[in-house]
Design an enzyme around this catalytic site. Structure first.
Site, short mmCIF file in Angstrom:
data_model
loop_
_atom_site.label_atom_id
_atom_site.label_comp_id
_atom_site.label_asym_id
_atom_site.label_seq_id
_atom_site.Cartn_x
_atom_site.Cartn_y
_atom_site.Cartn_z
CD GLU A 41 49.26 5.79 67.33
OE1 GLU A 41 48.58 6.01 68.33
OE2 GLU A 41 50.17 6.55 67.22
NE ARG A 45 56.69 7.85 66.66
CZ ARG A 45 56.36 7.81 67.72
NH1 ARG A 45 57.20 7.46 68.59
NH2 ARG A 45 55.35 8.14 68.19
CE LYS A 129 49.51 11.78 69.49
NZ LYS A 129 50.26 10.77 69.04
C1 3PG Z 1 52.91 9.14 70.28
O1 3PG Z 1 53.30 8.98 69.18
O2 3PG Z 1 51.73 8.67 70.93
C2 3PG Z 1 53.80 9.26 71.51
O3 3PG Z 1 55.17 8.99 71.05
C3 3PG Z 1 53.57 8.48 72.66
O4 3PG Z 1 54.40 9.02 73.71
P1 3PG Z 1 55.05 7.92 74.58
O5 3PG Z 1 56.25 7.50 73.98
O6 3PG Z 1 55.40 8.78 75.63
O7 3PG Z 1 53.94 6.92 75.22
#
Ligand code: 3PG
Length: 213
Positions: A41, A45, A129
């Protein structure tokens, strides 16, 4: 539509790829694939996230690249136009879901409450999700939600790590888990891609053990 869910059933970990450098995103994705994780994925960002997604989609055929942190319908369309094979959003937005559906691309919107899940269900979605998983109630919350929404599959993300991956994957309704623990910034910054391959292989071994494979 390619059946990502079929792939995730065998390979139930989705690492996040966050970069502002397409060459770096390609290197991260290759390192993940070398460790056996082939669904990645690329998160929206950074300013160059779209270029990173396109580079991974074009240059790393061994992975299926989706777009994550997709907040708007415009971003969803741009992601699909750049090669995204699936869309992930932190929340549930009808317009984002609509763009994905219109393009025949799987969409995994984030939910954390029964009302959000019911909305997703009534939009015709069968996989969502669950975000942010660790502070939205973790495994007990997933069990409670799946006891009611019996046909829905979940992809928990947010606070998932090697330490709790098997707990999440032990919930039958969990299709796969996602997260950033597989692509630590320190490893990327030091170009320690072997570390990323090692983390990917470790996660896959945990996943296969959790699933009794
Ligand atoms: C996402 O976008 O799925 C989350 O930011 C993932 O969270 P994590 O950084 O705690 O793994």
């Amino acid at each position: 539509m390619i059946d990502i869910n079929d792939i995730l059933a065998k390979n139930p970990v989705v690492p996040l790829v966050q970069s502002d450098d397409p060459a770096e995103a390609v290197a991260i994705s290759r390192a993940l694939a070398a460790g056996g994780l082939t669904v990645v994925e690329v998160v929206f960002r950074t300013d160059r996230a779209l270029e990173c997604l396109k580079a991974v989609a074009d240059e790393v055929p061994e992975v299926i690249a989706g777009a994550g942190t997709v907040l708007t319908a415009t971003q969803a369309q741009a992601a699909i136009d750049s090669g995204a094979k699936f869309i992930v959003s932190p929340g549930l937005d009808d317009d984002v879901v609509g763009v994905a559906k219109d393009n025949g691309v799987p969409i995994y919107p984030g939910i954390m409450t029964p009302s959000e899940l019911q909305h997703a269900y009534n939009l015709g979605l069968d996989t969502v999700k669950f975000f942010p998983a660790s502070i939205a109630g973790g495994v007990p919350a997933l069990k409670a939600l799946s006891s009611v929404f019996r046909s829905v599959r979940f992809m928990p993300t947010g606070g998932v790590s090697a330490a709790n991956l098997s707990d999440f994957l032990a919930v039958p309704a969990v299709l796969a888990c996602g997260g950033s623990w597989l692509t630590p910034k320190a490893a990327i910054d030091s170009e320690n891609y072997d570390e990323i391959t090692k983390l990917a292989a470790e996660a896959l071994a945990i996943a296969h053990a959790a699933r009794g494979e």
